[in-house]
Each structure stands twice: as C-alpha cells, then as structure tokens.
Scaffold this motif. Structure first.
Motif, short mmCIF file in Angstrom:
data_model
loop_
_atom_site.label_atom_id
_atom_site.label_comp_id
_atom_site.label_asym_id
_atom_site.label_seq_id
_atom_site.Cartn_x
_atom_site.Cartn_y
_atom_site.Cartn_z
N VAL A 142 -13.96 -3.03 1.91
CA VAL A 142 -13.83 -4.25 2.72
C VAL A 142 -15.18 -4.64 3.30
O VAL A 142 -15.45 -5.84 3.51
N TRP A 195 -9.83 -6.93 9.98
CA TRP A 195 -9.00 -6.47 8.86
C TRP A 195 -7.84 -5.59 9.32
O TRP A 195 -6.72 -5.72 8.83
N GLU A 196 -8.09 -4.71 10.26
CA GLU A 196 -7.06 -3.76 10.68
C GLU A 196 -5.81 -4.49 11.17
O GLU A 196 -4.68 -4.04 10.95
N GLN A 198 -4.49 -7.09 7.77
CA GLN A 198 -4.23 -6.55 6.44
C GLN A 198 -2.79 -6.74 5.98
O GLN A 198 -2.53 -6.84 4.77
N GLU A 234 -4.28 -4.61 1.91
CA GLU A 234 -4.17 -3.29 2.49
C GLU A 234 -5.07 -2.36 1.68
O GLU A 234 -5.27 -2.57 0.48
N LYS A 276 -2.99 -4.06 -3.73
CA LYS A 276 -3.72 -3.34 -2.69
C LYS A 276 -5.01 -2.75 -3.25
O LYS A 276 -5.17 -2.60 -4.46
N SER A 290 -5.06 1.76 5.64
CA SER A 290 -3.69 1.30 5.89
C SER A 290 -2.72 2.45 5.81
O SER A 290 -1.73 2.51 6.54
#
Length: 1043
Positions: A42, A69-70, A73, A396, A431, A511
């Motif tokens: 990422v 992102w966290e 996602q 993810e 993913k 993730s």
C-alpha cells in the motif's frame, strides 16, 4: 517531474549516492504516523498517488484515503493508481496494437490527430506465446550417452531394460537406448572419445534427418573415416553452418573437444572466473540433439506468424515508447524478472518505485522482486498506456506469515501449490496478499517469484514480497550495474520501502493474518483440472483412482467400473506399447513459474542424471519437452553438465516461450491419439506450469497435473500417475535391482552446490546484452513505416476491428436490455479458456469453416491465440472450447440451443441467427465466471456475438473489468440467489432496465418472460467504470477524450 507547484512539493527530497544527486518524493516527510503502519504494498500505491497528484486524475483527497487505509480497506473506497509501465505478451499484445491502429483510424475519421494515440508510459512487449511444440525428441535416438559405457558391441536388447556393454575388462553401465531393429533403429559404431576411453553408439533413426553427420567426428589423434568429410578438427559441415549460427545466441555450436572447445557456452565470459562449461564438454564434435527441435519449432513459428510479427514491427516503429522483445528470447515474466524490471525508476534524476500492469494474469510474478504489479485486461492496459489512471477499490491486505524450515526433499513448487490451496480456501479474491515472517528470509528470490507467479491461482490481486537484502543480491546476480543497485537500495531504505523479514518490529498492520509452517509442506501436485486442487504425491495413486470413479466434475471423470481396466495396445515406431487410464502422454518442463528458478531446474537435471546413470529411461511415445523462460537457463544447464542427461530422457529444448503451459503443446503421435480416443482413456499431462484447466493443455489429456520440474521428470520415468513412489520402483538398474525415486532424488545440498557454482552475473549479461537484436528471420521482416496501418483485406491474421465503426463524437448513454434470450446457461468456474480458447482451431469449428472459406488448409489454421488480431476468427472462436458445459444442450462442447427454433447449433451460428432476427442475448453463469488468464477477447468475443449482459454468481476480477471495458453489464445475483433457486432454465426472455441515474453498487431489476422478477447487483464498482459503460466501452471513452 513537477516542482514547487505540486500539492506535495514539501515531500521533495534529495538523495546522494556514489557522488550523484537524485530527487524523490520522501513519504516520511508527510509526518504522518499512519505511514509506518501501512502494508508495504500500500505504501507503493501511496507514493504513486503523492507523486502523480494533479488534482485532476489524482486528487489530494485520494492521498488521504490511502493514508487512512486501515479505516477504508473494507469500505469499497475508490482510489486511482498510475502504474509506472505496462508489459504485454504477443497473444494480448497483438490485439492491443490492433486497437491502437484502429483508434488512430477512428480519431482521424472524427477529425482528430491520430498521433495522439500513442503510449505515454513505457510499454514492453515480449513475443513468447506463438511458438508451439510441433517437434520434440526429434533426435532422441541420436542422443549422446552421458551415462558412460566404454562401449562395445551392441546386442539386440529391450529399449527400456538397463543394459551392460563391455570393452576389454571394464563393464560400466550404459544408459538404455532404443537400439533394436523392432523400433526402427540400426546401430553403428562412432566417435571414439580418448579423454573418456569410450565409444558412443549412435543409431540412425528412420525419422532422423541426414545420411551425413552435421559435424566432423574425428578427434585430434585420429583420422576422420567419413567419406564425405573434408573438415578440420571439430569443424561444422559447410551446408549446416547457417543453421548453427541462427542458434548462436543460445549456443549449441560444435565443440572441438576437451582441449579446445569453441562453443560460446564453453568460452570464458567477462567477469566470470570459471568457464561456462565443464572441462569435458558434453557435446564433443556434435551439435546438441535438442537443436533440431528448437530450430524446427522456431522456423514453423515464423512461417505461421509472419503477418503478426510484421504488424508488431510496424507497431514498434509507429508507436512511441514501446519496446518489443523478438521471438525466441524467453517468456515475458521471466524476461521481466531477469531484465526488464527496474525496481526503482530513474527518470531524469528522479527516483520512484517501479510498478506495472500487464496483459497477462501472471504479471504478478514480479511481486517476488518487490515490484507492485498485476494483470489487467488488454483494453484497460491500453488506457494506462494512454496516460489514464487505473480506478481501483482500496484492497484489504492479507498478511501471510511464513515460518519454519522446508523439508530437504520439498521444493518451492510444493510451497506454492500448498499456498494456492490454502488461500483459495480462505478466499482472497480482490485482495492483496503480502508475505512476511522469518521464513521469508530463507526463501530465495526465485522461490518468492514462483509463489508470486501463481497469485491468480490463489485469487489475489497481488502476492507481494517487499524488497530486502535478498532482492538486492538478486539484482547483482542478474547483472544489474553497481551504480544502479546502489541507488535502488538507497532509495528503498530512505522511503521505508525496504525491510528485514527477521525483524518483527517492521511488520505493518494487516487486514488479517494467516500462517504457513514450511515444515508442514510435502511434495505435491495439483489437479487433475484445477491448479488449487492440491494432491500430495503420496496420495496421487489413490486420488486418481477416486477421480475415475467420481461423477464428472473438477475431481471426477465418471468412468464405469468395467472400463477402468481398459488397456489399448498400439504400435509406435515399430514397437508395441499399451495405454491405460492414468498413463502419462505429455511431460513438459515449461512455464516461467518454474523455469525462472535455478534450484528446481538444476534439481530436475540432477534427477535426470541420476536416472540415466541408474539405467532408467522414458518411453519414446511420451511427449517430453523443455521450454525455458530465457537463454540463461540454457547456459547454466550446460554449465552444470546436466543437459545431455535431460536430452537422453527426451527433455530437449524445444523453444523459448510459454508453449505447453498455454496449450501450445502441439500434436501427440498419431498412434497415441488413436489409442486414447478408441479406449476413451483418461490420459495425463504433467507439467511445471501454472494452469491445468480442462481442455487447456491438450484436448486428449483429460487429466493434467501441475508439478515441480523434478516431479515432471519422475512421472515421465514412471509413465503413469498411478504409482506409489514409496513402494513401487521406477525400474531396474543394470544389476537388475529396483530403483526407487528416493534413490535418485538429489539432495538440496547437492542442488545448492551446483547452483552456487554455475549462476553468475556474466550469464545474464551475455543473454540480455543482445536480447532486442532479434534473429535473422525477425530482422528480415520489412514492416510498413506509415503513421496509419495499411490494413490488408486479404489477411486472416490482422484486420481492422468493428469496435469503432459508426462511432460519433456524442456520448450515446446507457443501453437497455429488452427481451433478450440466453445464449448460454453455464455453471461454476467457467474460465477464459472456455470463453475464448487460445489453443488449436478444431477442424469442425466455425472458425475452421471461415478459414477454409478463405482458402486455408488445416495445417495453416494456427491457433486462436495467434489469430487474436482478426475479429472474424475470434468471434467464431468464442465459446469454442470442446469442454464447455452448457445447460441448454445435453453434451459438452461449443454448442447451444437456438431457443425460438429449438435447433441445436454452434454457439457462433446461434448468435449470428439471433442477430439477424434482431434479438438481444445475455449469458447466465455460476460462480467464478471468467477465472483464469486475463484475456480481453473473453469480453470482446461476447460483445461481437451481441451479448449485452452477463448474470453470474461471482466474477474473476480481471474479467469483470474487461466486460465493463467492452460496454457489457456484469450483473451479480444477490447472496443466496442462483439461476436454479430462481427457477431459471435459460429458455426465458430477460429485460434489464438501466436507469439514467445509475450509480455504483446499484441493484437492477431483471424481468423474466415467465412473470418472475428478481434484483441483481450491477457490478460497476467505480464512477469511472460508469463513464466507460456510458461511452460504450473504455476505448470509445479514450477516443472521445482525444478529440
């Protein structure tokens, strides 16, 4: 590169390496603690967004989304991504260049400047999908006898029983040879080798070329007794010199002997302290037997594909920023790994990460080098080449922790097949997978690339290994310059894109985390019909037996019990053999998945050596082949001394390309084919590839197993998959004692010792120093030099496609689907091989009738993959797979029901009739529709058949994108709904109303002629995809943007 006006100019930093200054965007200057927690893959997406932020294609808001992102996602958050480059192979590259040529015509016709249709980012195209295994083991009977034997008089012997020959008082073993009159060979004595005190026995095969030997066989201490020979020591016969020189880039030239070898592969290379050959060259005074198969296959490749190659040369000249690697150079992903990959770009003093998209699903192999990249459809790749960003959903990222130590008898292939099954069970479609943990540090770069290569098989978008010390070592090993390696390492460390897998403090947030203990990995294969159906080698015999019994499916053939013992005799080359269920008829060391990995390739060579020295052989009707991914493989196999042993078992080098892995396996011997068909036998292919879908490898190998190169050799020796290697021997040695696989399996220490000795940077420099030079045939092609391509109306290979005919400047808006018939009603796991085959064109197919109508004979049909530049052929080839299961008809095959008339006919003919009757058509499908290779013709073909929409339970990522790119509607049943649960037979009419305010993720109502209604999810996942659909496709959208 932008300067102070850039939204993130505060991140611009300087880096000094070896006295040189470089600029780069330093992400640590964002001073955001979230950056340190991001997965490394990422971080590459973030760097691209920061560097390319122009508040048009890439917004400041997009950078914030990636940093967050966290949180984002799991929210289907859309972000743009601008890859640094595009990579293509010729099967998908030809239609891409055809589209570029047609787009130039369309822009000109609409009053624009056709020169605007040009790649704006680097595009590399490797021609690797055209060569076929037409010829294999062509001179098997002429192979040298590397197993020893001081020779003597040959007696009449069985071709598969180990024999002992004596000379004087010595009696060393001689490897088995096909040497009696019953199989068409006559023996004669030849070639005394004083350095080894042995006489080679070399038969004249009825199939072999020549009454003359191509080389003078005399040595420095004897007089040549051949009547035709006037050569000097070690000279080539004059009439064959050109053929030898054609192969000079992958040296197979004659050898003068131990004292003065003249082959390039035996010469001292710059920077290499050791010679690139053993002191005793295995080819004293003769050309490698594989050279004939290699040369003949390459000649036929050019004969079949001259038009295509000529067109690609036009593209290389007319289109800027495009590099074309000529045929015969290697496989795209291995060439990418060993040569094309930058890891870090240096563009006018600016450093930034290498990233890419490719028109082949196994583009992910480059993830093993620490480069973020994945496969996309050809039409999406063309948009990237034209400067567009990819619109993607922020994924993810599954953390895959590897720990433990591999068993010494397992290989990286066993690891990747284990991971493939594991991740398929978990579910990682759409993913990213990022590998970490202490076990990664023990995996070589080649091992990592093998694991990343099969990313499409386990379903992820990428299978990423962040760069580390092993990455930097690999760059040095493969001949990248010292200065280049220095700035790559410095940049990665400065931007925190480099990591130490043994340091858990560097692990990012994921993730989800799953784990693999390497000590649990066992030797395994995958099959018989899917790459994620892992079978431990210890269970293969029982598993195959159960597959014979099981009902037809991914693990079943439904062979009646009274037919399972069927044995068919046949005669091959004058000798009788038998075939039964489970017998191996194709054994191919093929595909970049494994040929890029020296450890498994050298392991296969050492296994072959041990087999030959123990008197084992391979039945001559088994189609064995070796198709390396680059010329480097040829060098190190020669250097290690294993080449003649592999050739003795029939694993000649047949070409440099994908070959068997993509279905270019060529014909089986006619007696073998007849026996298989007569007995309705489930025979097997064993290959070191990445795909084994039904009908892909060869129409007559109903069971196909993916395996390591070592196991390919092992099953070739066994001749069947119905064997328990622990309890059943492969054969007997010269003393009559049984030889088990464990007796000849090389240890990891043996393989590593050889690998350390033979893998040197000079090999890579030698091969890739002239890779774009091409060969004589390529260089003799005279391509057009015009700005617009001069289409030839008589061509059956290259044709202007109809995608832009009648196109206007105005956007047409959303198209409705009204009273459409179901062209097909399909089940689960319909692959792109089912939708748009790449293999041979069946003589009874609609495409064959078209080509025959143009005056071609079957020998000139070539393959669907080779004819992807001609829409007339490809439309007729859509759904032409002989294994297609369509619920509207009773038998598998490329047939369907024309519902209004009730007539059964070829799919193309039915679509053509619907079109003439002004009826629209759709397709019904099950789970994983469009899985397999990223094949844009799997979307273009249905478009040309008049398909307006597909309703499926789920889609493979790339194929769904391709459907959108061609202006088709990908609808997905709601959870719990299927065609069966909704009572759909496929014989109804369907109406799909598309609202003018269509939005992403919207449910659309499907009305059925029976009165039933149901809702399905419109799989337009981003706003950009809605724009593509509104314009009638991504290319139409791009053309309008250029006006």
């Amino acid at each position: 590169m932008p300067g102070e006006s850039h939204p993130y100019s505060e991140c611009i930093d300087r880096l000094q390496v070896n006295g040189k200054d470089y600029n780069f965007y330093n992400l640590t200057k964002l001073q955001d603690s979230r950056y340190e927690k991001l997965p490394y893959s990422v971080r590459v997406l973030l760097e691209s967004a920061v560097r390319n932020c122009d508040n048009f294609l890439v917004q400041v808001e997009d950078v914030k989304k990636i940093l967050d992102w966290e949180l984002n996602q799991s929210n289907s958050t859309e972000v743009p991504f601008k890859p640094s480059r595009v990579i293509l192979q010729d099967f998908t590259g030809v239609p891409a260049v055809v589209d570029f040529a047609a787009m130039r015509d369309a822009v000109k016709n609409l009053g624009g400047d056709p020169e605007k249709i040009n790649p704006v980012c680097p595009a590399d195209l490797v021609i690797d999908h055209s060569v076929q295994v037409d010829v294999a083991r062509s001179l098997l009977s002429s192979a040298p006898n590397p197993g020893g034997g001081r020779s003597g008089k040959a007696s009449s012997v069985s071709p598969f029983k180990p024999q002992t020959f004596t000379a004087g008082n010595s009696s060393p073993k001689l490897a088995p040879s096909y040497n009696n009159s019953s199989n068409g060979h006559q023996w004669r004595q030849s070639s005394i080798d004083p350095t080894q005190s042995r006489i080679r026995l070399r038969p004249h095969s009825k199939r072999s070329r020549p009454t003359k030997s191509p080389l003078c066989e005399r040595n420095s201490s004897s007089k040549c007794e051949k009547q035709f020979c006037n050569s000097s020591v070690g000279q080539t016969a004059p009439e064959l010199i050109p053929a030898v020189h054609n192969l000079s880039r992958f040296p197979r030239a004659p050898c003068k002997g131990a004292a003065g070898c003249c082959r390039e592969a035996c010469c001292r290379l710059p920077g290499n302290e050791n010679k690139v050959c053993d002191p005793l060259c295995p080819f004293h005074m003769k050309i490698s037997v594989g050279a004939e198969a290699l040369e003949q296959n390459q000649n036929m490749e050019f004969e079949r594909n001259k038009e295509r190659f000529n067109f690609l040369k036009w593209g290389a000249k007319a289109l800027k920023n495009m590099l074309i690697v000529p045929p015969g150079s290697g496989i795209v992903h291995q060439v990418n790994l060993e040569y094309l990959a930058r890891l870090v770009f240096c563009d006018d003093g600016w450093l930034y990460p290498d990233s890419l998209v490719g028109t082949d699903s196994h583009t992910t192999m480059i993830n093993g080098l620490g480069v973020v990249g994945w496969g996309v459809g050809g039409i999406e790749a063309e948009a990237v080449m034209l400067g567009q960003a990819i619109s993607m959903v922020l994924p993810e990222v599954i953390g895959y922790r590897i720990h433990g130590v591999l068993d010494p008898k397992t290989t990286s292939t066993d690891v990747v097949l284990t991971i493939t099954k594991h991740l398929r069970q978990i579910g990682v479609v759409g993913k990213f997978v990022e590998f970490f943990g202490p076990g990664v540090a023990d995996l070589s770069l080649a091992d990592r690339a093998t694991i990343s290569n099969m990313c499409p098989e386990y379903g992820a978008t990428v299978g990423y290994f962040p760069p580390d010390a092993a990455t930097i070592s690999y760059l040095t090993q493969t001949g990248r310059s010292t200065d280049r390696v220095a700035y790559i390492e410095a940049y990665l460390k400065a931007n925190r894109l480099y990591r130490d897998f043994t340091d858990a403090s560097e692990d990012p947030v994921f993730s989800k985390i799953v784990e693999l203990d390497l000590s649990t990995v066992v030797a395994c294969c995958s099959g018989p019909k899917r790459p994620h159906d892992k079978v431990p080698v210890s269970d293969m015999m029982a598993d195959f037996k159960s597959c014979l019994n099981n009902k037809v499916g991914f693990k079943g053939f439904a062979i009646p019990a009274d037919k399972q013992s069927t044995v068919l005799p046949f005669v091959y080359e004058g000798q009788e053999y038998t075939l039964t269920h489970g017998d191996v008829v194709i054994a191919a060391i093929t595909s970049c998945t494994n040929t890029s990995n020296p450890s498994v390739m050298l392991g296969a060579g050492l296994l072959a050596k041990n087999a030959v020295e123990n008197g084992l052989g391979v039945k001559p009707y088994i189609k064995t082949s070796l198709s390396p991914g680059s010329g480097v493989v040829t060098y190190y196999l020669n250097e290690s001394g294993v080449t003649p042993y592999m050739e003795k078992l029939g694993f000649d080098i047949v070409g440099y390309g994908c070959m068997t892995c993509i279905g270019n396996s060529g014909p089986l011997p006619e007696p073998v084919s007849e026996a298989i068909e007569k007995g309705d036998l489930v025979t097997c292919g064993v290959l070191s590839g990445n795909r084994n879908f039904e009908g892909r490898i060869h129409p007559l190998t109903r069971a196909n197993y993916l395996a390591s190169p070592l196991l390919v050799v092992a099953y070739a020796l066994a001749g069947t998959v119905s064997i328990d290697f622990e309890t059943m021997p492969l054969g007997n040695n010269a003393e009559g004692k049984p030889v088990y696989l464990r007796d000849i399996w090389p240890t990891r220490a043996e393989i590593q010792e050889v690998e350390k000795r033979v893998i040197v940077p000079a090999l890579y420099n030698k091969v890739y120093g002239s890779i774009t030079d091409g060969n004589e045939k390529w260089n003799s092609l005279a391509a057009p030099t015009s700005q617009l391509y001069p289409w030839d109306s008589e061509s059956t290979y290259i044709k202007s496609p109809p995608f832009f005919h009648n196109m206007t400047r105005e956007v047409p808006g959303y198209r409705q689907v009204e009273n459409a018939f179901a062209l097909l009603n399909l089940g689960d796991s319909v692959t792109t091989d089912h939708i748009s085959p790449a293999g041979s064109i069946a003589r009874t197919s609609a495409a064959a009738r078209y080509l025959a109508g143009r005056g071609l004979t079957p020998k000139d049909f070539n393959s669907y993959g080779a004819r992807r530049g001609n829409d007339d052929v490809m439309a007729r080839g859509t759904f032409a797979n002989i294994r297609l299961v369509n619920k509207l008809v009773s038998r598998a095959g490329p047939r369907t029901l024309h519902i209004p008339s009730g007539e059964e006919m070829d799919v193309f003919d039915a679509a053509d009739r619907y079109k003439s009757e002004d009826h629209q058509v759709i397709i019904l499908a099950g789970k994983e529709y469009g899985s397999g290779s990223s094949r844009d013709w799997a979307a273009k073909g249905p478009y040309l058949l008049g398909v307006r929409a597909v309703i499926a339970e789920s889609y493979e990522r790339i194929h769904r994108s391709n459907l959108v790119g061609m202006g088709l509607i990908p609808l997905q049943y709601q959870r719990g709904d299927t065609a069966e649960s909704l009572g759909l037979t496929g014989k109804e009419k369907f109406t799909i109303t598309v609202p003018s305010d269509l939005s992403t993720g919207q449910l659309l109502t499907v009305k059925v002629s029976t009165g039933k209604e149901f809702q399905a999810l419109a799989r337009f996942d981003t706003e950009v995809e809605l724009e593509y659909f509104k314009n009638g496709g991504i290319l139409n959208y791009m053309i309008r943007k250029m006006l």
